[in-house]
Design an enzyme around this catalytic site. Sequence first.
Site, mmCIF file in Angstrom:
data_model
loop_
_atom_site.group_PDB
_atom_site.id
_atom_site.type_symbol
_atom_site.label_atom_id
_atom_site.label_comp_id
_atom_site.label_asym_id
_atom_site.label_seq_id
_atom_site.Cartn_x
_atom_site.Cartn_y
_atom_site.Cartn_z
ATOM 1 C CG HIS A 111 26.452 2.439 13.775
ATOM 2 N ND1 HIS A 111 27.412 1.560 14.220
ATOM 3 C CD2 HIS A 111 26.259 2.146 12.469
ATOM 4 C CE1 HIS A 111 27.793 0.768 13.228
ATOM 5 N NE2 HIS A 111 27.112 1.117 12.150
ATOM 6 C CB CYS A 138 28.196 -3.051 18.838
ATOM 7 S SG CYS A 138 28.239 -1.327 19.258
HETATM 8 C C1 CIR Z 1 32.771 -0.665 12.810
HETATM 9 O O1 CIR Z 1 33.308 0.417 12.526
HETATM 10 O O2 CIR Z 1 31.952 -1.188 12.066
HETATM 11 C C2 CIR Z 1 33.150 -1.348 14.097
HETATM 12 N N1 CIR Z 1 34.534 -1.076 14.387
HETATM 13 C C3 CIR Z 1 32.275 -0.881 15.229
HETATM 14 C C4 CIR Z 1 30.854 -1.276 15.067
HETATM 15 C C5 CIR Z 1 29.993 -0.824 16.185
HETATM 16 N N2 CIR Z 1 28.685 -1.302 16.002
HETATM 17 C C6 CIR Z 1 27.602 -0.718 16.460
HETATM 18 O O3 CIR Z 1 27.666 0.383 16.989
HETATM 19 N N3 CIR Z 1 26.434 -1.321 16.256
#
Ligand code: CIR
Length: 258
Positions: free
Chosen positions: A166, A253
Amino acid sequence: MRVFDFTDAIARAPAPSVVHGLRRDSSPDPDFEKLRAEHLAYVAALQGAGLTVDILPPLDAFPDSIFVEDPAFVIPQGAILLRPGAPSRLGEREHTRDVLKRHFGQVHELADGENADGGDVLVTPKTIFIGLSKRTNRAGAEALKAALKSLGRDARVVQTPPAILHFKTASSLLDEETLLVTRAMADSNVFEGFRLIVTPDGEEGAANALRVNGTVLVGDRFPQTRELIRKHGLSVQSLAVTEIAKLDAGLSCMSLRW
Ligand code: CIR
């Protein structure tokens, strides 16, 4: 109010299925109890910074649903229900709409085919950066940009450097003029006019830090980065991120903030 001053947040308690969350490499599964402890400490840090945190119930059908930042985007002016780019996460939006309505009333929604993850959206005082990535496509980014315009905020669509999950995996706002970024993000030259603090080699994971009111939350595995932020004059709180990092996640997140 400054863009890193918040009174409220939404978080979601982890379900046991979180250990099966998405990851790009072959990282081992996180330990559920340790991850739960990291999440509790994170929520306590938000509360300690003065925020009221609305904690949603766990969703066992969606392993990555503790990462509430991805299916939605909020600013004090309003809320937008996004459309996560990972197929296994798309259904999280149906469990996010009601809480957004409760807090914000009207909720903008992205349409079919318009994929965007909140992890790709970085708020700065003048501009909101939307990073194109494997999760955020052009249609999603442009639709989000239009929704933000209707909320009175300007956005810029930019490219997330390759191999980064991201946009905010590699960047976070420290103060009105300063960003914490990885070397790859600094070299992408998208942040004209900002002062950049670059994470030292081996501490790239620190770039997903979180400024909340007077404090910057930073992972406990990143002592050199914490020192750089302190030298810049900001107060730092260190939080354990070992288990959530196994799922490619950091500190922004796990909450939506406004
Ligand atoms: C994913 O791959 O979607 C989750 N394991 C991690 C999401 C992390 N989210 C973020 O950086 N906003």
